[in-house]
Structure formats: C-alpha cells, structure tokens
Scaffold this active site. Structure first.
Site, PDB file in Angstrom:
ATOM      1  N   LYS A 113       0.825  -1.215   0.000  1.00  0.00           N
ATOM      2  CA  LYS A 113       0.000   0.000   0.000  1.00  0.00           C
ATOM      3  C   LYS A 113       0.855   1.259   0.000  1.00  0.00           C
ATOM      4  CE  LYS A 113      -4.436  -1.657   1.584  1.00  0.00           C
ATOM      5  NZ  LYS A 113      -5.559  -1.509   2.522  1.00  0.00           N
ATOM      6  N   LYS A 195      -3.708 -11.556  -6.857  1.00  0.00           N
ATOM      7  CA  LYS A 195      -4.981 -11.622  -6.115  1.00  0.00           C
ATOM      8  C   LYS A 195      -6.040 -10.749  -6.795  1.00  0.00           C
ATOM      9  CE  LYS A 195      -5.787  -8.862  -2.504  1.00  0.00           C
ATOM     10  NZ  LYS A 195      -5.928  -8.209  -1.197  1.00  0.00           N
ATOM     11  N   LYS A 198     -10.242  -5.307  -4.797  1.00  0.00           N
ATOM     12  CA  LYS A 198     -11.225  -4.225  -4.933  1.00  0.00           C
ATOM     13  C   LYS A 198     -10.634  -3.048  -5.672  1.00  0.00           C
ATOM     14  CE  LYS A 198     -12.522  -4.713  -0.175  1.00  0.00           C
ATOM     15  NZ  LYS A 198     -12.481  -4.151   1.146  1.00  0.00           N
TER      16      LYS A 198
HETATM   17  P1  TYM Z   1     -10.532  -6.621   3.209  1.00  0.00           P
HETATM   18  O1  TYM Z   1     -11.641  -5.665   3.374  1.00  0.00           O
HETATM   19  O2  TYM Z   1      -9.388  -6.268   2.313  1.00  0.00           O
HETATM   20  O3  TYM Z   1     -11.070  -8.015   2.702  1.00  0.00           O
HETATM   21  C1  TYM Z   1     -12.130  -8.668   3.366  1.00  0.00           C
HETATM   22  C2  TYM Z   1     -11.920 -10.177   3.360  1.00  0.00           C
HETATM   23  O4  TYM Z   1     -11.863 -10.679   2.022  1.00  0.00           O
HETATM   24  C3  TYM Z   1     -10.699 -11.488   1.871  1.00  0.00           C
HETATM   25  N1  TYM Z   1     -10.239 -11.379   0.482  1.00  0.00           N
HETATM   26  C4  TYM Z   1     -10.077 -12.423  -0.352  1.00  0.00           C
HETATM   27  N2  TYM Z   1     -10.268 -13.739  -0.182  1.00  0.00           N
HETATM   28  C5  TYM Z   1     -10.019 -14.550  -1.258  1.00  0.00           C
HETATM   29  N3  TYM Z   1      -9.606 -14.088  -2.452  1.00  0.00           N
HETATM   30  C6  TYM Z   1      -9.401 -12.762  -2.666  1.00  0.00           C
HETATM   31  N4  TYM Z   1      -9.003 -12.324  -3.857  1.00  0.00           N
HETATM   32  C7  TYM Z   1      -9.642 -11.864  -1.584  1.00  0.00           C
HETATM   33  N5  TYM Z   1      -9.555 -10.514  -1.446  1.00  0.00           N
HETATM   34  C8  TYM Z   1      -9.926 -10.241  -0.178  1.00  0.00           C
HETATM   35  C9  TYM Z   1      -9.707 -10.910   2.869  1.00  0.00           C
HETATM   36  O5  TYM Z   1      -8.702 -11.834   3.205  1.00  0.00           O
HETATM   37  C10 TYM Z   1     -10.608 -10.609   4.037  1.00  0.00           C
HETATM   38  O6  TYM Z   1     -10.850 -11.760   4.806  1.00  0.00           O
HETATM   39  N6  TYM Z   1      -7.934  -5.951   7.391  1.00  0.00           N
HETATM   40  C11 TYM Z   1      -9.100  -6.606   6.835  1.00  0.00           C
HETATM   41  C12 TYM Z   1     -10.385  -6.197   7.521  1.00  0.00           C
HETATM   42  C13 TYM Z   1     -10.339  -6.360   8.993  1.00  0.00           C
HETATM   43  C14 TYM Z   1     -10.350  -7.577   9.714  1.00  0.00           C
HETATM   44  C15 TYM Z   1     -10.321  -7.222  11.079  1.00  0.00           C
HETATM   45  C16 TYM Z   1     -10.398  -8.912   9.332  1.00  0.00           C
HETATM   46  C17 TYM Z   1     -10.305  -5.341   9.889  1.00  0.00           C
HETATM   47  N7  TYM Z   1     -10.283  -5.859  11.146  1.00  0.00           N
HETATM   48  C18 TYM Z   1     -10.299  -8.183  12.086  1.00  0.00           C
HETATM   49  C19 TYM Z   1     -10.389  -9.893  10.337  1.00  0.00           C
HETATM   50  C20 TYM Z   1     -10.348  -9.523  11.697  1.00  0.00           C
HETATM   51  C21 TYM Z   1      -9.195  -6.251   5.368  1.00  0.00           C
HETATM   52  O7  TYM Z   1      -8.679  -5.274   4.921  1.00  0.00           O
HETATM   53  O8  TYM Z   1      -9.967  -7.053   4.632  1.00  0.00           O
END
Ligand code: TYM
Length: 332
Positions: A113, A195, A198
């Site tokens: 990032k 990957k 978004k």
């Molecule tokens: P975020 O918002 O980027 O993504 C949400 C969830 O989606 C999963 N993910 C994927 N899984 C499979 N293939 C993909 N291409 C893919 N892209 C995203 C991510 O692994 C995630 O599970 N930091 C976290 C949000 C968060 C969080 C937490 C998660 C904040 N606090 C506490 C768990 C526990 C995040 O940015 O996810």
C-alpha cells in the site's frame, strides 16, 4: 460451557469482489450456528487510504446490507460498525506500546500500500495491523475467518497477544486464522497469478458483487486462460483455468475436483460461460435482497444499533481488564 467466539471484518472501501465473498463471507456463513460471531464494517481501517466521506458512509450501509443478504443472521451474530465502538481505538493505543516499529515496517500489505499510495504513507496505514489486533482481541476471539492475504495480520495479532499476556498476565485469548482450503485466494481474471482486488485499475480483472449478469458474463468471457485446451486443476501450471475452477466450485458448492470432472473434454469457451452463469445465478438474488434491505432504513438502523450495543458490552469488559492490568486509574 459457552460457545467459542469468531471475529472478522471487511473494509467498506471500494466495490467488494467475488474474492471477498468466497474468501470471507461464505466462510462466515458456516460458523454462525456454532459460534458467537462478531462481524464488523471496518470503517476505521478504510480511512487509512483516502475516502470520499459521503461514499464511505453509503458503502458502510451497503456492506451491512450485503452481510445480511448473503445470509448472515443478525439475530445470531453481532453485526456492527467499528467506529461505533470506541474501545477499538482505545485498545489499539495500548497495543501500540507493545508493538515494534520494525514489525510494522515488515508487513507485506503495508509495503504494497505504501507503494500504491506513495503520496499518503500515513501513520494509520502503518498502524493498521495494531488496530486489527485490537478488533480481534477485544472480543477474545478464538477464530478469525479470513482470506490468505490477511494471515500475516492474524499472525502479528497472535504475537501481540502472547507478548501482552507474558508481560501483564493472562489477558487475551490467542486467536487462530481460519483459512479455507478452497478459495482463500481468488485470483484476478486478467493476471491469474495476482490476487483479485477491490482496487484493481483494470475493470475486467475483478468481478464485483454489484455486477449485473451481462457484465459478469463479459468479464468471464474475457478471462485469461492459457494456450492449451485442457480443463484441469493445476494452480502452478494452469493458474487461469484453476482459478476459474475454484470460482465455479465455490459458487456451486462443489469441490474443484468435481468441477474438473464436470468439464472434462469441454472447450474453454463453454467452460467460461458456465462459470459466469454460476456466479450470476448466485449473485442475482443476493443483489435483490441487498437492495430491499437498503430501502428498509429503519430495519438496518435497528440491526446496527443493537449490534453496536452488544459489541460495546463485550469490548468494555475486555478494555477494563486491560486497563486494570496495565495500571490505569479507573475511578474508585
Ligand atoms: P478486506 O476488506 O481487504 O477483505 C475482506 C476479506 O476478504 C478477503 N479477500 C479475499 N479472499 C479470497 N480471495 C481474494 N481475492 C480476496 N480478497 C480479499 C480478505 O482476506 C478478508 O478476509 N484488514 C481486513 C479487515 C479487517 C479484519 C479485522 C479482518 C479489519 N479488522 C479483524 C479480520 C479480523 C481487510 O482489509 O480485509
């Protein structure tokens, strides 16, 4: 004995992709009956990159409606907006003092990032994993169902929890990441070794949960495969085809091996159409339900208010214990 606790969250930033659905929400669905689940809209994480305020607010509600539309039951789980529970920021501050700058500098997501947002490498971006640790530890969660890209953050959460417990006495449950065997890393349709994200600039790389059938079909038709003609699950050798098999399997509830058998001897064109149809068939009712929930503002507001209240009760208990352990005065 009480049920075990599960914690996870998604950032209301950008359009959610089928990767988010397959890697996280789909995984959550299976846990809500057996565990005490907390699922948050991580808007405090989202502001570590620039957000348009009105859009952030709208996306937060859309995400909440999506959770429910996907089948997360707000009667069984606690759904809430992270910023409505002040203990997240408070615990993050304390955890900052047991986390080292060097550890944060080594985080893969921080490095990625920082490159992507070179003009905005703010303290929050670096501190992001500590806030995530605070999220998880506040609820004494045992399991954290996430996609593969979040495993490093769950690992650092474990390190922070163990370190705190060693220094101040048993305080936090040390959580484990729960990663699905199938679908933990859905790849980009255009660059299948990357990957699906978004924030990808190429609109054909990601299928969004808001895409209509026509768009979904077009994106799958254009998906990058290989110069061969065999539909076989072999991620290293055939990343594009294997990713499509994983997507198909995840959206139909089959295994990749079953999907492979189903398409044996078929051509890539027909295969891509079938994957697109499976995804579109699954998403259409979710989108309709999400729209219906969003129109019912009173209902959604009620869910989030009672979610925040429930989350607050648990979070307050943990934070008070932490304050006691570290010697913060809390009144007589
Ligand atoms: P975020 O918002 O980027 O993504 C949400 C969830 O989606 C999963 N993910 C994927 N899984 C499979 N293939 C993909 N291409 C893919 N892209 C995203 C991510 O692994 C995630 O599970 N930091 C976290 C949000 C968060 C969080 C937490 C998660 C904040 N606090 C506490 C768990 C526990 C995040 O940015 O996810």
């Amino acid at each position: 004995m009480g049920k075990g606790t599960v914690y996870s969250a998604i950032q209301p930033s950008g359009n959610l992709t089928i990767g988010n659905y397959v890697g996280s929400i789909r995984n959550w669905l299976t846990m809500q009956a057996e565990y005490d689940c907390f699922f948050a809209m991580a808007n405090m994480h989202a502001i570590t990159v620039r957000q348009e305020p009105a859009e952030l607010r709208r996306r937060t509600l859309e995400l909440a409606a999506l959770y429910i539309a996907c089948g997360i039951d707000p009667e069984k789980c606690t759904l809430y907006v992270q910023s409505q529970v002040p203990q997240h920021a408070e615990l993050a501050w304390v955890l900052n003092t047991v986390t080292y700058v060097g550890e944060m500098e080594r985080m893969t997501q921080f490095k990625d990032k920082s490159q992507k947002h070179a003009d905005n490498i703010n303290m929050g971006l670096m501190d992001y994993p500590v806030l995530m640790a605070a999220d998880i530890l506040l609820y004494q969660a045992e399991f954290v169902p996430v996609g593969q890209d979040q495993t490093q953050h769950v690992e650092i959460t474990r390190d922070i929890a163990v370190r705190f417990n060693n220094r101040f006495g048993e305080t936090f449950t040390v959580p484990k990441a729960l990663i699905l065997k199938q679908g933990a890393k859905i790849a980009s349709l255009q660059e299948p070794t990357k990957k699906m994200s978004k924030s990808d600039e190429n609109p054909n790389a990601s299928v969004y949960l808001t895409d209509d059938r026509e768009t979904i079909m077009r994106k799958f038709k254009r998906a990058v495969t290989d110069s061969g003609n065999e539909i076989r699950f072999a991620p290293d050798e055939k990343p594009g085809v294997s990713n499509l098999l994983t997507i198909y399997a995840s959206f139909t509830g089959k295994t990749a091996e079953e999907a492979e058998k189903e398409f044996a001897g078929k051509g890539y064109g027909e295969f891509k159409l079938a994957v697109g149809e499976a995804v579109a068939d699954k998403l259409a009712p979710v989108q309709a339900e999400q729209a219906r929930i969003l129109r019912d503002k009173a209902y959604l507001g009620g869910v989030l208010a009672s979610g925040a209240e429930r989350a607050y009760k648990t979070a307050r208990k943990t934070l008070s214990k932490v304050y006691r352990k570290i010697g913060f005065y809390q009144g007589e």
